[in-house]
Design an enzyme around this catalytic site. Sequence first.
Site, PDB file in Angstrom:
ATOM      1  CE1 TYR A 140      36.404  38.130  40.806  1.00  0.00           C
ATOM      2  CE2 TYR A 140      34.770  39.830  40.362  1.00  0.00           C
ATOM      3  CZ  TYR A 140      35.132  38.668  41.008  1.00  0.00           C
ATOM      4  OH  TYR A 140      34.245  38.064  41.849  1.00  0.00           O
ATOM      5  CD  GLU A 141      41.294  40.960  43.134  1.00  0.00           C
ATOM      6  OE1 GLU A 141      40.487  41.866  43.376  1.00  0.00           O
ATOM      7  OE2 GLU A 141      42.509  41.034  43.388  1.00  0.00           O
ATOM      8  N   GLY A 142      43.256  40.143  38.234  1.00  0.00           N
ATOM      9  CA  GLY A 142      44.282  39.608  37.328  1.00  0.00           C
ATOM     10  C   GLY A 142      43.681  38.459  36.551  1.00  0.00           C
TER      11      GLY A 142
END
Lengths: 571, 571
Positions: free
Chosen positions: A429-431
């Site tokens: 997550y978050e890229g």
Amino acid sequence: MPYTAPVADFRFLFEHVVDLGQVTSQDRYADATADVIDAILTEAGRVCEEVIAPTRRAGDTDPARLENGVVRTSKGFKEAYAALAEGGWVAVAAGQEHGGMGLPQAMATAVNDMLSAANLSLQLCPLLTQGQIDALEAWGTEELNALYLPKLISGEWTGTMNLTEPQAGSDVGAARAKAEPNGDGSFAVSGQKIYISWGDHDVAENVCHLVLARLPDAAPGTKGLSLFMVPKYIPNEDGSLGPVNDLRVVSLEEKLGLHGSPTAVMEYDGAKGWLVGEEHGGIKAMFTMMNNARLGVGAQGVGVADGAYQHALAYAQDRTQGKSKIEGATGSIVDHADVRRMLASMKADTFAARAIALACGVAIDMSRATGEAEWEARAQLLTPIAKAFGTETGIRVANEGVQVHGGMGFVEETGAAQFLRDVRVTAIYEGTNGIQAMDLVARKMMDGGEAAFALLDEIEAFAETARADMPDLAEPVWQATETLRETVEWLVATEDMNARFAGSMPFLMGFARVLGGYYHLRAAKADPEGSHARLARFYITRLLPEHTGLLAHARGGADDLYAITPDDLAA
Amino acid sequence: MPYTAPVADFRFLFEHVVDLGQVTSQDRYADATADVIDAILTEAGRVCEEVIAPTRRAGDTDPARLENGVVRTSKGFKEAYAALAEGGWVAVAAGQEHGGMGLPQAMATAVNDMLSAANLSLQLCPLLTQGQIDALEAWGTEELNALYLPKLISGEWTGTMNLTEPQAGSDVGAARAKAEPNGDGSFAVSGQKIYISWGDHDVAENVCHLVLARLPDAAPGTKGLSLFMVPKYIPNEDGSLGPVNDLRVVSLEEKLGLHGSPTAVMEYDGAKGWLVGEEHGGIKAMFTMMNNARLGVGAQGVGVADGAYQHALAYAQDRTQGKSKIEGATGSIVDHADVRRMLASMKADTFAARAIALACGVAIDMSRATGEAEWEARAQLLTPIAKAFGTETGIRVANEGVQVHGGMGFVEETGAAQFLRDVRVTAIYEGTNGIQAMDLVARKMMDGGEAAFALLDEIEAFAETARADMPDLAEPVWQATETLRETVEWLVATEDMNARFAGSMPFLMGFARVLGGYYHLRAAKADPEGSHARLARFYITRLLPEHTGLLAHARGGADDLYAITPDDLAA
């Protein structure tokens, strides 16, 4: 297993490794005196040890669940969250104007690290709120901020990020959610968003969603996205809660881990929202939120690594098996060479990842305080490394923690496996970490490698001064930095982006290995007869050599990779 | 996601990489003609694809459970197991005397690989039976074997291994279970054993436990252990089932994965047992069982790696996101360099691990067929590498498979996470990978490195012949072998065992990296214009370089490691 907050570690790192002094000597952070920092670390550590860590297992064994459209969180979470909010721990770095502590990001990183070790599922909630606060501070109107910031900073309300849609995944530009003007300054937001962490819950009274959506006249792709604040309850002007908004939780995901964190599919059906930032400027505003959140996720990885390490060490200290003839034998399996190697690797890697995260925090602080482009570039360079290496370290250390437990590591009861299951998502997550690596070799090298070379110069200069005292540690770090320099030179000279991307993840990991060598060397220099020097020696002689393989991979280019066709892969 | 059995891969490996021909030209394996091998691979592959793989998910979502003292297995397992038993797949390599196929171990390894990919939880049951068959063939009395072997080979009865006790863990010599003579040639076995895979179930009519216990006059430690056959139901002389024995399942473990495999805590309370092997010779007999089981567990890792790879590839092929400008773009995320890198790494590593496992099988077969010490030594050398590298590859590939799935990898529904959770235990059971590594640097180097050097000579000789055609692939393999040779020389010259142990795991992984380079080179030589050569190039230029870091770590010695004291670790 009780958690011990690594307060002394942070003190040492701030003083000797990442130089927090340069931050606190800036006017902006003048309030962050040595006493304040010490008090904050100690008190945050105490809360994590006594209040938060005891709720960690419930986050796994008593998952968040959706009941009649409302999310009920794990046992004890409500009380633990209340303690976080009351202590002001939700928004340590938020501006004082709306009630924040205004502390350096480096301090917030340390606090996030400890909170993540104590209970990752719970910590994700304030982490997302922090990102939302950053976005509002940068892009919110004065009116919006006056209404939302005090509530978010106090923890009375929490924040979420709504980027991903089912058909789009990491390709945010493919998002289809719509926003139509209501004519009163507000917008009607419609669409479905997935992977919304803490999309609903019962630990605070309101949930504030930042949602990417398209205005009617929007261009396709990321350039047509705008950002909207869409609260669960629409607040009155005085901050009291008004009517419920037209949004709902469709379902919660059943996940590998992080069961205490409700991951929602959200449906917006003409929900009332307010623009944050410029029209069609959503992606820029979202990146403000994402950038610091990326460092926060890196700190999550570091925290879980520490938690898993402490858990494994306690088990190993307690476990007697066989005999060892070594001097000073304790009788526990810590005496066994392979167990000690695992524990030393875990500790050394955690130290390296923590130093990188804190150095990134310091760069952000210096950029904010001085406005200097060099510091901004340093922060930009370190963010993807802190995120990806921190989370890879979390996974690696948690995985090794399972191994230290032997058969008991595979049995859920011990809690060793929970660290691994929980932390696994942080690489996604978050890229995803792959996206971090692409960011590093593309966007972060658009300066021709200037920011990277400046950092490598700093490392080599330090290694040169350390060479006289500790040549056997300084020399390998200097040499590794030279290899990294050659790789950066190769990268910036390579115009074909796919050739950079092909080895981007090994490049990022190799870069982190070298940075870890630098910070370990600094630690050894400051504590030449102590445990830091011994751990640094272990890291530099045994783990740092991994950089050669990684950087060779990084320079592999794309031709040989794309020569492997989709048909070859399916063969 | 459907599973495709890699039948063509096995054919290629047998023909060009591990030379199964040398095995099948031995009298002992004269029945294993090319046609037979082909038919076996094809049919086993079909069963795995059509019958076994469809039960994989149920092994996770519908765990084995203990009900009124009896274990109920997952939906569909009973029928799938029956198909295995009927097809003769339980004991492919068992002797023909008692109904086995008498095929080479290399073939059994291929079958185990496919079964593991299809359903690891279920495959563990016949794998343990295979180990028990090996132990009986080597150590059982004629009478015992006549009674048990036909039933085990046919799959009517299944086998378990009972080594571990709660207080002892990997330190088998600390076991306390007792066996007292009943006066009629049988023994009364009492004690508690843990981690008993498939300790009870409903897929076959009897469960045969091989239990390590101490006779009344036994010495302490491993030398005082004897091995006993303790069946759940005591068979009559005609093989029909008699009375139930005095043993019971106390509980099942709640585990990270492998939920379809019931892991029992077993209590023996004067249960009737029969000696297998000599009095106090239990550890020797158990090692017969363990050694081949270790290769079997290595094959489990390889199989899961393949299953996870296929799963990730299918997802990636199906997933469109963003745009790629590469030639021959498919429009799926397989076009993205970082995704293709992950997939290529997964495939290349799986190929390497599979080749090592099969080469180990070939060495076992050649040792059995020729009785030559050199082949026995080769088999002994390769076993810990096949076990540890196979299982580490299973974990690494399954972990990367989760990453290829992005957010969907963390959602249990896709099944990507199951591979990771299931395979995690393979690095722990049958001797942790740390124990494999210690075995490699200690026991397997007691010949002064002779077996290792013989293998390195073979690699260098091959690399020299390949140098003319493909210097850019042959040269790095030759160079890596030289580095490995220097490391082996360092090891055998190092008398302090802790100095060997300190870097034993990196040594094993470095050894495997080099072996992988060798087998990829052989594949490239046999298919110089085909997909094998392209995959070999990827492996040799990008993954093989990891050996330098690993082997540097291996030569680190113990001093710096033990300089890190238990106090340092706790600091």
